[in-house]
Design a protein around this motif. Structure first.
Motif, PDB file in Angstrom:
ATOM      1  N   LEU A 135     -10.246  48.822  -2.214  1.00 50.47           N
ATOM      2  CA  LEU A 135     -11.292  49.080  -1.849  1.00 50.47           C
ATOM      3  C   LEU A 135     -11.779  47.415  -1.864  1.00 50.47           C
ATOM      4  CD1 LEU A 135     -12.763  52.845  -2.556  1.00 50.47           C
ATOM      5  CD2 LEU A 135     -12.180  51.738  -0.062  1.00 50.47           C
ATOM      6  N   VAL A 136     -12.500  46.467  -1.518  1.00 49.65           N
ATOM      7  CA  VAL A 136     -12.646  45.593  -1.320  1.00 49.65           C
ATOM      8  C   VAL A 136     -14.128  44.967  -1.003  1.00 49.65           C
ATOM      9  CG1 VAL A 136     -12.494  42.937  -1.187  1.00 49.65           C
ATOM     10  CG2 VAL A 136     -10.449  43.905  -2.042  1.00 49.65           C
ATOM     11  N   TYR A 137     -15.164  44.062  -2.237  1.00 46.02           N
ATOM     12  CA  TYR A 137     -16.373  44.044  -1.245  1.00 46.02           C
ATOM     13  C   TYR A 137     -16.837  43.244  -2.436  1.00 46.02           C
ATOM     14  CZ  TYR A 137     -21.468  42.756  -1.912  1.00 46.02           C
ATOM     15  OH  TYR A 137     -22.640  42.435  -0.696  1.00 46.02           O
ATOM     16  N   LYS A 138     -16.404  41.739  -1.621  1.00 45.59           N
ATOM     17  CA  LYS A 138     -16.954  40.196  -1.855  1.00 45.59           C
ATOM     18  C   LYS A 138     -15.536  39.778  -3.338  1.00 45.59           C
ATOM     19  CE  LYS A 138     -21.685  38.988  -0.715  1.00 45.59           C
ATOM     20  NZ  LYS A 138     -23.344  39.240  -1.123  1.00 45.59           N
ATOM     21  N   GLY A 139     -16.033  39.448  -4.533  1.00 43.49           N
ATOM     22  CA  GLY A 139     -15.174  39.556  -5.747  1.00 43.49           C
ATOM     23  C   GLY A 139     -15.134  40.818  -6.668  1.00 43.49           C
ATOM     24  N   LEU A 140     -15.265  41.938  -6.170  1.00 41.16           N
ATOM     25  CA  LEU A 140     -14.875  42.919  -6.486  1.00 41.16           C
ATOM     26  C   LEU A 140     -14.121  43.457  -5.806  1.00 41.16           C
ATOM     27  CD1 LEU A 140     -16.160  45.248  -8.028  1.00 41.16           C
ATOM     28  CD2 LEU A 140     -17.774  45.889  -6.673  1.00 41.16           C
ATOM     29  N   ILE A 141     -12.573  44.438  -6.860  1.00 38.20           N
ATOM     30  CA  ILE A 141     -11.619  44.540  -6.095  1.00 38.20           C
ATOM     31  C   ILE A 141     -11.662  46.737  -6.827  1.00 38.20           C
ATOM     32  CG2 ILE A 141      -8.938  44.388  -5.715  1.00 38.20           C
ATOM     33  CD1 ILE A 141      -9.454  41.933  -5.126  1.00 38.20           C
ATOM     34  N   LEU A 142     -11.418  47.580  -6.179  1.00 42.36           N
ATOM     35  CA  LEU A 142     -11.265  48.782  -7.056  1.00 42.36           C
ATOM     36  C   LEU A 142      -9.737  48.788  -6.862  1.00 42.36           C
ATOM     37  CD1 LEU A 142     -13.667  51.621  -7.774  1.00 42.36           C
ATOM     38  CD2 LEU A 142     -10.720  51.377  -7.005  1.00 42.36           C
ATOM     39  N   ASP A 143      -9.205  48.810  -7.507  1.00 39.24           N
ATOM     40  CA  ASP A 143      -7.121  49.597  -7.106  1.00 39.24           C
ATOM     41  C   ASP A 143      -7.197  50.340  -6.962  1.00 39.24           C
ATOM     42  OD1 ASP A 143      -4.717  49.382  -7.198  1.00 39.24           O
ATOM     43  OD2 ASP A 143      -4.327  48.104  -7.336  1.00 39.24           O
ATOM     44  N   MET A 144      -6.993  51.216  -6.198  1.00 41.17           N
ATOM     45  CA  MET A 144      -6.883  52.953  -6.577  1.00 41.17           C
ATOM     46  C   MET A 144      -5.573  53.689  -7.212  1.00 41.17           C
ATOM     47  SD  MET A 144      -8.684  53.878  -3.205  1.00 41.17           S
ATOM     48  CE  MET A 144      -8.030  53.161  -2.251  1.00 41.17           C
ATOM     49  N   THR A 145      -4.467  52.440  -6.599  1.00 40.99           N
ATOM     50  CA  THR A 145      -3.480  53.255  -7.167  1.00 40.99           C
ATOM     51  C   THR A 145      -3.113  52.816  -9.207  1.00 40.99           C
ATOM     52  OG1 THR A 145      -2.022  52.236  -5.356  1.00 40.99           O
ATOM     53  CG2 THR A 145      -0.555  52.488  -7.037  1.00 40.99           C
ATOM     54  N   LYS A 146      -3.708  51.254  -9.112  1.00 42.74           N
ATOM     55  CA  LYS A 146      -3.169  51.430 -10.541  1.00 42.74           C
ATOM     56  C   LYS A 146      -4.935  52.132 -11.420  1.00 42.74           C
ATOM     57  CE  LYS A 146      -0.773  46.875  -9.443  1.00 42.74           C
ATOM     58  NZ  LYS A 146      -1.093  45.251  -9.753  1.00 42.74           N
ATOM     59  N   LYS A 147      -5.894  52.447 -10.628  1.00 33.99           N
ATOM     60  CA  LYS A 147      -6.948  52.735 -11.688  1.00 33.99           C
ATOM     61  C   LYS A 147      -7.282  51.450 -11.925  1.00 33.99           C
ATOM     62  CE  LYS A 147      -5.777  56.612 -10.261  1.00 33.99           C
ATOM     63  NZ  LYS A 147      -6.772  57.379  -8.649  1.00 33.99           N
ATOM     64  N   LYS A 148      -7.976  50.160 -11.363  1.00 33.64           N
ATOM     65  CA  LYS A 148      -8.112  48.849 -12.161  1.00 33.64           C
ATOM     66  C   LYS A 148      -9.100  48.160 -11.417  1.00 33.64           C
ATOM     67  CE  LYS A 148      -4.518  47.492 -15.003  1.00 33.64           C
ATOM     68  NZ  LYS A 148      -3.155  46.473 -15.483  1.00 33.64           N
ATOM     69  N   VAL A 149     -10.256  48.165 -11.874  1.00 34.74           N
ATOM     70  CA  VAL A 149     -11.472  47.128 -11.200  1.00 34.74           C
ATOM     71  C   VAL A 149     -11.411  45.739 -11.439  1.00 34.74           C
ATOM     72  CG1 VAL A 149     -14.175  46.795 -10.500  1.00 34.74           C
ATOM     73  CG2 VAL A 149     -12.657  49.114 -10.512  1.00 34.74           C
ATOM     74  N   SER A 150     -11.478  44.970 -11.191  1.00 34.60           N
ATOM     75  CA  SER A 150     -11.609  43.278 -11.184  1.00 34.60           C
ATOM     76  C   SER A 150     -12.669  42.806 -10.324  1.00 34.60           C
ATOM     77  CB  SER A 150      -9.998  42.639 -11.469  1.00 34.60           C
ATOM     78  OG  SER A 150     -10.180  42.288  -9.695  1.00 34.60           O
ATOM     79  N   ILE A 151     -13.270  41.755 -11.219  1.00 32.82           N
ATOM     80  CA  ILE A 151     -14.044  40.704 -10.266  1.00 32.82           C
ATOM     81  C   ILE A 151     -13.758  39.679 -10.710  1.00 32.82           C
ATOM     82  CG2 ILE A 151     -16.812  39.826 -10.647  1.00 32.82           C
ATOM     83  CD1 ILE A 151     -17.244  42.560 -11.634  1.00 32.82           C
ATOM     84  N   ASP A 152     -13.916  38.671  -8.917  1.00 34.16           N
ATOM     85  CA  ASP A 152     -13.084  37.399  -8.880  1.00 34.16           C
ATOM     86  C   ASP A 152     -11.923  37.148 -10.295  1.00 34.16           C
ATOM     87  OD1 ASP A 152     -14.982  36.494  -7.911  1.00 34.16           O
ATOM     88  OD2 ASP A 152     -16.413  35.946  -9.672  1.00 34.16           O
ATOM     89  N   GLY A 153     -10.824  38.342 -10.067  1.00 26.65           N
ATOM     90  CA  GLY A 153      -9.548  38.141 -11.110  1.00 26.65           C
ATOM     91  C   GLY A 153      -9.509  38.836 -12.510  1.00 26.65           C
ATOM     92  N   ILE A 154     -10.685  38.863 -12.882  1.00 27.81           N
ATOM     93  CA  ILE A 154     -10.955  39.429 -13.843  1.00 27.81           C
ATOM     94  C   ILE A 154     -11.369  41.067 -13.881  1.00 27.81           C
ATOM     95  CG2 ILE A 154     -12.165  38.754 -16.442  1.00 27.81           C
ATOM     96  CD1 ILE A 154     -12.810  36.131 -15.260  1.00 27.81           C
ATOM     97  N   GLU A 155     -10.179  41.566 -14.952  1.00 28.34           N
ATOM     98  CA  GLU A 155      -9.669  43.188 -15.612  1.00 28.34           C
ATOM     99  C   GLU A 155     -11.617  43.084 -15.789  1.00 28.34           C
ATOM    100  OE1 GLU A 155      -7.208  46.570 -16.459  1.00 28.34           O
ATOM    101  OE2 GLU A 155      -6.610  45.020 -15.912  1.00 28.34           O
TER     102      GLU A 155
END
Length: 229
Positions: A135-155
């Motif tokens: 799920l992506v909103y601007k620089g916010l990425i929520l990876d449902m597979t890896k269960k990780k959230v990153s902002i502008d590439g930083i976890e």
């Protein structure tokens, strides 16, 4: 009609309007911007394709494309360069930056429509094969597979509950969830969980996601939702 959304970026306003009119006649959803600076202020992640002029003001089309390809949230958005420059070096530069096609001015509108359709068909089929669970909103990425959230590439380090709350809200953008709804979906069978627990987790989550914290909106008397800003 289809659901493809296209952004046309060109400093020639008349050309933007002509392309917008003809693309909309083909059933696409089309927005325009008259500079790279204007385009970069929008949420580019909602677009399925960019038609990008090369020769523009302070930020050229090549420079904008380079910026997008370096950002994970926008790196996979297809780009078609439209330009009056048609030398071999310029074409090579465009493709080296990850362009999906390159159209030289003057061009026929029929040619543009055919190329747009071809790029969307090709990239859509590629996306279906990869099926990224993000799920992506601007620089916010929520990876449902890896269960990780990153902002502008930083976890961003989230607890399991914080992650699940953010996932729930992002998956249902604009929908308001009451505290009872969130408890039922995130805590499920757990007992002795107070409504206050939701408020505490929301407060921590807002802090951790930085500028995106303002997107987690409180609807007094109703609950919480995630709204694009």
């Amino acid at each position: 009609m289809n659901d493809y959304r296209i952004l046309v970026v060109d400093d020639e306003e008349d050309l933007c309007e002509i392309l917008k009119f003809n693309l909309e006649n083909e059933g696409y959803l089309v927005d325009t911007a008259n500079s790279a600076e204007e385009a970069l202020k929008t949420d580019l992640t909602k677009y399925d394709l960019l038609l990008l002029d090369v020769m523009m003001g302070e930020i050229s089309g090549f420079k904008m494309a380079s910026m997008l390809k370096k950002n994970k949230a926008t790196a996979t958005i297809p780009i078609i360069f439209i330009t009056a420059k048609d030398t071999e070096n310029d074409t090579v530069t465009g493709f080296n930056l990850g362009a999906d096609d390159y159209i030289s001015k003057p061009f026929s509108l029929r040619e543009v429509m055919v190329r747009v359709k071809a790029v969307l068909r090709r990239t859509a089929s590629g996306n279906e094969k990869e099926a990224p669970q993000q799920l992506v909103y601007k620089g916010l990425i929520l990876d449902m597979t890896k269960k990780k959230v990153s902002i502008d590439g930083i976890e961003v380090s989230l607890t399991k509950k914080e992650f699940e709350i953010l996932l729930l809200l992002l998956q249902n953008q604009g929908r308001v969830f009451s505290r009872e709804d969130i408890l039922a979906k995130v805590w499920q069978e757990e007992v002795y969980v107070l409504d206050r627990t939701i408020d505490v987790n929301i407060t921590r989550l807002r802090k951790k996601v930085g500028e995106y914290g303002k997107c987690i909106v409180t609807r007094l008397g109703y609950g919480y939702c995630f709204e694009y800003q």
